[in-house]
Design a protein around this motif. Structure first.
Motif, PDB file in Angstrom:
ATOM      1  N   ASN A 244       0.805  -1.231   0.000  1.00  0.00           N
ATOM      2  CA  ASN A 244       0.000   0.000   0.000  1.00  0.00           C
ATOM      3  C   ASN A 244       0.833   1.273   0.000  1.00  0.00           C
ATOM      4  OD1 ASN A 244       0.993  -0.267   2.540  1.00  0.00           O
ATOM      5  ND2 ASN A 244      -0.935   0.104   3.622  1.00  0.00           N
ATOM      6  N   GLU A 245       2.138   1.179  -0.185  1.00  0.00           N
ATOM      7  CA  GLU A 245       2.964   2.372  -0.239  1.00  0.00           C
ATOM      8  C   GLU A 245       3.138   2.822  -1.681  1.00  0.00           C
ATOM      9  OE1 GLU A 245       6.590   1.654   1.817  1.00  0.00           O
ATOM     10  OE2 GLU A 245       5.678   1.818   3.795  1.00  0.00           O
ATOM     11  N   SER A 246       3.263   4.125  -1.872  1.00  0.00           N
ATOM     12  CA  SER A 246       3.367   4.689  -3.220  1.00  0.00           C
ATOM     13  C   SER A 246       4.365   5.841  -3.223  1.00  0.00           C
ATOM     14  CB  SER A 246       1.995   5.195  -3.680  1.00  0.00           C
ATOM     15  OG  SER A 246       1.553   6.247  -2.832  1.00  0.00           O
TER      16      SER A 246
ATOM     17  N   GLU B 286      11.657   3.363 -15.925  1.00  0.00           N
ATOM     18  CA  GLU B 286      10.315   3.391 -16.497  1.00  0.00           C
ATOM     19  C   GLU B 286       9.256   2.924 -15.502  1.00  0.00           C
ATOM     20  OE1 GLU B 286      10.135   1.204 -20.084  1.00  0.00           O
ATOM     21  OE2 GLU B 286      11.530   2.501 -21.176  1.00  0.00           O
ATOM     22  N   SER B 287       9.644   2.040 -14.578  1.00  0.00           N
ATOM     23  CA  SER B 287       8.640   1.428 -13.705  1.00  0.00           C
ATOM     24  C   SER B 287       8.833   1.687 -12.219  1.00  0.00           C
ATOM     25  CB  SER B 287       8.618  -0.087 -13.938  1.00  0.00           C
ATOM     26  OG  SER B 287       9.894  -0.642 -13.643  1.00  0.00           O
TER      27      SER B 287
ATOM     28  N   GLY C  65       1.845   1.440  -8.993  1.00  0.00           N
ATOM     29  CA  GLY C  65       0.919   1.081  -7.936  1.00  0.00           C
ATOM     30  C   GLY C  65       1.068  -0.297  -7.346  1.00  0.00           C
ATOM     31  N   GLU C  66       2.269  -0.920  -7.474  1.00  0.00           N
ATOM     32  CA  GLU C  66       2.455  -2.257  -6.917  1.00  0.00           C
ATOM     33  C   GLU C  66       3.199  -2.254  -5.588  1.00  0.00           C
ATOM     34  OE1 GLU C  66       3.597  -2.177 -10.470  1.00  0.00           O
ATOM     35  OE2 GLU C  66       1.558  -2.681 -11.066  1.00  0.00           O
ATOM     36  N   GLY C  67       3.324  -1.102  -4.938  1.00  0.00           N
ATOM     37  CA  GLY C  67       3.919  -1.057  -3.604  1.00  0.00           C
ATOM     38  C   GLY C  67       5.363  -0.601  -3.594  1.00  0.00           C
ATOM     39  N   SER C  68       6.044  -0.876  -2.467  1.00  0.00           N
ATOM     40  CA  SER C  68       7.435  -0.455  -2.318  1.00  0.00           C
ATOM     41  C   SER C  68       8.184  -1.418  -1.416  1.00  0.00           C
ATOM     42  CB  SER C  68       7.515   0.961  -1.750  1.00  0.00           C
ATOM     43  OG  SER C  68       7.130   0.965  -0.381  1.00  0.00           O
ATOM     44  N   VAL C  69       9.512  -1.332  -1.498  1.00  0.00           N
ATOM     45  CA  VAL C  69      10.395  -2.175  -0.695  1.00  0.00           C
ATOM     46  C   VAL C  69      11.367  -1.290   0.063  1.00  0.00           C
ATOM     47  CG1 VAL C  69      12.104  -4.029  -0.714  1.00  0.00           C
ATOM     48  CG2 VAL C  69      10.253  -4.038  -2.386  1.00  0.00           C
TER      49      VAL C  69
ATOM     50  N   ASP D 139       2.833  -6.855 -11.969  1.00  0.00           N
ATOM     51  CA  ASP D 139       1.448  -6.395 -12.142  1.00  0.00           C
ATOM     52  C   ASP D 139       0.531  -7.607 -12.021  1.00  0.00           C
ATOM     53  OD1 ASP D 139      -1.000  -5.427 -12.905  1.00  0.00           O
ATOM     54  OD2 ASP D 139      -0.238  -4.285 -14.619  1.00  0.00           O
ATOM     55  N   GLN D 140      -0.242  -7.661 -10.941  1.00  0.00           N
ATOM     56  CA  GLN D 140      -1.100  -8.808 -10.683  1.00  0.00           C
ATOM     57  C   GLN D 140      -2.145  -9.004 -11.786  1.00  0.00           C
ATOM     58  OE1 GLN D 140      -0.790 -10.834  -7.504  1.00  0.00           O
ATOM     59  NE2 GLN D 140       1.144  -9.862  -8.005  1.00  0.00           N
TER      60      GLN D 140
END
Length: 218
Positions: free
Chosen positions: A117-119, A146-147, A173-177, A214-215
């Motif tokens: 949920n992080e962006s 790019e991503s 929009g797939e989160g963060s690490v 990307d799910q």
């Protein structure tokens, strides 16, 4: 990077965060046969092997690692292992500690937290959290692809323990690490300085290897 395949503070609070997390027994089981595996730690360790997508190196010294959340891939060092304390909550959170032996005689540990949920919008807050985790004021550099966006800053705990704190954020929009990556050098001072420069460059390259999944298009 590589194409998608188809065929010590950090761990203390993990149990508080996870709640009813699903643990390792619920992650994918490797079909690799131990006797046929290369003699490297990442493949000889049964738990770690469950995340490795192929016995073929995708880059010299690295395999492709697929997160238990299925939300990201990264390079995984052939002499790396994941330690006890791995935790996962569905595809929302993953946290673990890994260590690796380096060719130059040093050893490293890498602490990883993934949050779906992080962006990019809350990146400044997360960078402050990283500063708190390492208890240092940091000057972050940013690399944009790019991503994703990669923020990194050098850290030093002792003269012989150095590394980077990093944040890798998906632009889709797939989160963060969140990453804390440090290396200990036990050689003489001059040699360690050269090793430090080489290791920091390697760490940044590794942080840039993260690819978010990307799910919707799996």
């Amino acid at each position: 990077m590589w194409k998608n395949h188809k065929p010590l503070l950090f761990m203390v609070g993990i149990s508080l965060v996870l709640g009813g997390c699903q643990i390792a027994k619920e992650k994918k089981t490797s079909k690799m046969q131990e006797l046929d595996l290369p003699d490297v730690r990442a493949l000889q360790d049964e738990f770690t092997r469950g995340f490795i997508e192929s016995t073929e190196e995708v880059e010299k010294g690295y395999y492709s690692f697929l997160s238990g959340t299925k939300r990201y891939r990264m390079l995984f060092p052939k002499e790396g292992v994941i330690h006890q304390g791995y935790g996962i909550r569905d595809d929302q959170f993953e946290g673990f500690l890994m260590s690796t032996l380096n060719d130059n005689g040093t050893d490293s540990q890498i602490k990883i937290n993934y949050y779906t949920n992080e962006s990019t919008e809350n990146a400044p807050v997360v960078l402050e959290i990283l500063e708190g985790r390492v208890d240092q004021k940091l000057e972050f550099e940013k690399i944009t692809s790019e991503s994703s966006e990669v923020y990194y800053a050098p850290i030093e705990f002792e003269p012989d323990v150095f590394g980077i704190a990093a944040l890798v954020v998906s632009l889709n929009g797939e989160g963060s690490v969140q990453i804390v990556y440090d290396t200990q050098c036990k050689n003489d001072k001059n040699e360690c300085q050269q090793i430090k420069e080489e290791e920091i460059e390697k760490m940044i390259h590794w942080a840039r290897s993260f690819e978010f999944v990307d799910q919707e298009v799996q």
